[in-house]
Write a protein that holds these residues in place. Structure first.
Motif, short mmCIF file in Angstrom:
data_model
loop_
_atom_site.label_atom_id
_atom_site.label_comp_id
_atom_site.label_asym_id
_atom_site.label_seq_id
_atom_site.Cartn_x
_atom_site.Cartn_y
_atom_site.Cartn_z
N ASN A 186 5.00 2.53 -8.15
CA ASN A 186 3.75 2.52 -8.93
C ASN A 186 3.67 3.08 -10.32
OD1 ASN A 186 2.51 1.20 -6.61
ND2 ASN A 186 1.33 3.11 -6.14
N SER A 205 3.29 -4.43 -8.57
CA SER A 205 3.19 -2.84 -8.76
C SER A 205 1.59 -2.26 -8.63
CB SER A 205 3.90 -2.31 -9.94
OG SER A 205 5.24 -2.43 -9.83
N CYS A 206 1.41 -1.11 -8.34
CA CYS A 206 0.08 -0.56 -8.36
C CYS A 206 0.23 0.79 -9.30
CB CYS A 206 -0.17 -0.07 -7.20
SG CYS A 206 -0.53 -1.79 -6.04
#
Length: 364
Positions: free
Chosen positions: A205, A194-195
């Motif tokens: 995210n 994920s970011c």
């Protein structure tokens, strides 16, 4: 430094007839590239789509895990299975890349804790609870309407994963599922790919509060390399241009008949088209690492490339052999070697060990 990539979709590529023993020109991952990149361990994720019926998902996952074992048998001089951090460290001393196995989407366990245990016995060491659809375990980021987080069965799954020593992965889960996992898990949780939502507003995210929460609960967020998760501009371009949907359709046809030269050529052409786009670079990956470190803390961030599962990689990071550019960029930004070691793999290994410790405490 121990380098660990927590999420690659390489088992899907095995089903598309990739030989991991050779350096494939268009591949994100194979054993020569892992060695060239100095990667010590990679989690091969058994991805199955929410579109599959339960029995089909279980069968396909069994076929993928069998393909992983076959590939390892054929490349014993290059790689070996690992079931724990200790085994991975031992493999490193032998000059072997460690392959861990994860499951992306818990659908193949159906509603059976016995099947969950069987997949653990087969070597699966994390389960990404869902993919792009709500399932029997929990709600997904893509839908998020069925259970308002974890289902009653999902809470049983978490308890059993804690007991077994399986890592709980909330990548693809809804925000409510994330907070339920924080609440109900006795061990730290992770997001394997994920970011940061403040930098790219993709639903997959993490919000600022999620970053802070995973740090406060000793978990880890592993930063994804997919340009659509790194940049709003790139994600908007994919949506508006239609190239993403077209590429998905061409890839679907290739998947159905991976030995067909025409299907291979069509997939290669669209890959070249995607690589020609103005993409985010490895520096954007480090931007997300920077942001996550600021909120979660240096002990709670790692890397989960999503290689072999993304339409196109970042500029300068076209495959896993180039992964060291991330650490070189971190050095340029003033990170210490100790900090880089944590992000490169140390943080994930710490969480993995903690999950095992919690398991041992629960079965005393």
């Amino acid at each position: 430094m121990f380098v660990l990539d927590s999420h690659c979709d390489t088992p899907s590529q095995l089903m598309r007839l990739r030989d991991l023993g050779v350096d494939n020109p268009r591949a994100h991952i194979d054993f020569p590239k892992l060695q060239k990149g100095g990667v010590d361990a990679s989690f091969f994720a058994l991805f199955n789509s929410n579109s599959l019926a339960p029995d089909a998902a279980t069968r396909y996952t069994l076929e993928m895990i069998s393909a992983v074992y076959d590939s390892l048998d054929q490349n014993r001089d290059k790689a070996a299975l690992a079931l724990s951090p200790a085994e991975a460290l031992a493999n490193k001393k032998k000059g072997l890349v460690s392959i861990f196995i994860g499951m992306e989407n818990g659908a193949p366990i159906q509603k059976s804790l016995s099947l969950l245990r069987m997949f653990y016995r087969m070597g699966v060491r994390y389960v990404t609870l869902t993919h792009n659809g709500d399932n029997e375990i929990c709600d997904s980021a893509a839908q998020g309407k069925r259970w308002n987080g974890l289902s009653p069965f999902g809470k049983e799954v978490l308890a059993e994963m804690n007991r077994l020593g399986m890592i709980i992965d909330i990548a693809h889960c809804s925000d409510k599922t994330f907070y339920d996992c924080i609440k109900y898990s006795k061990a730290p949780i992770v997001s394997t790919h994920s970011c940061c939502r403040a930098l790219a507003h993709h639903r997959r995210n993490f919000t600022d509060d999620m970053l802070k929460t995973i740090g406060e609960n000793d978990g880890v967020i592993q930063i994804n390399f997919f340009p659509a998760f790194l940049s709003d501009k790139f994600n908007e371009y994919l949506d508006k241009s239609g190239i993403g949907d077209r590429a998905d359709a061409i890839e679907d046809e290739f998947i159905k008949d991976p030995g067909n030269p025409e299907k291979i050529a069509a997939w290669n052409r669209v890959q070249d088209e995607l690589l020609a786009l103005d993409r985010p670079s490895y520096k954007d990956v480090v931007d997300h690492i920077d942001y996550a470190v600021c909120l979660a803390g240096i002990d709670h961030v790692g890397i989960g490339s999503d290689f072999d599962g993304i339409l196109v990689p970042p500029k300068g990071l076209e495959n896993v052999s180039k992964i060291q550019v991330v650490f070189e960029e971190m050095r340029r930004r003033g990170y210490t070697e100790k900090d880089i070691e944590k992000v490169a793999g140390g943080n994930f290994l710490r969480v993995f060990r903690k999950v095992i410790t919690v398991s041992k405490e629960l079965i005393r």
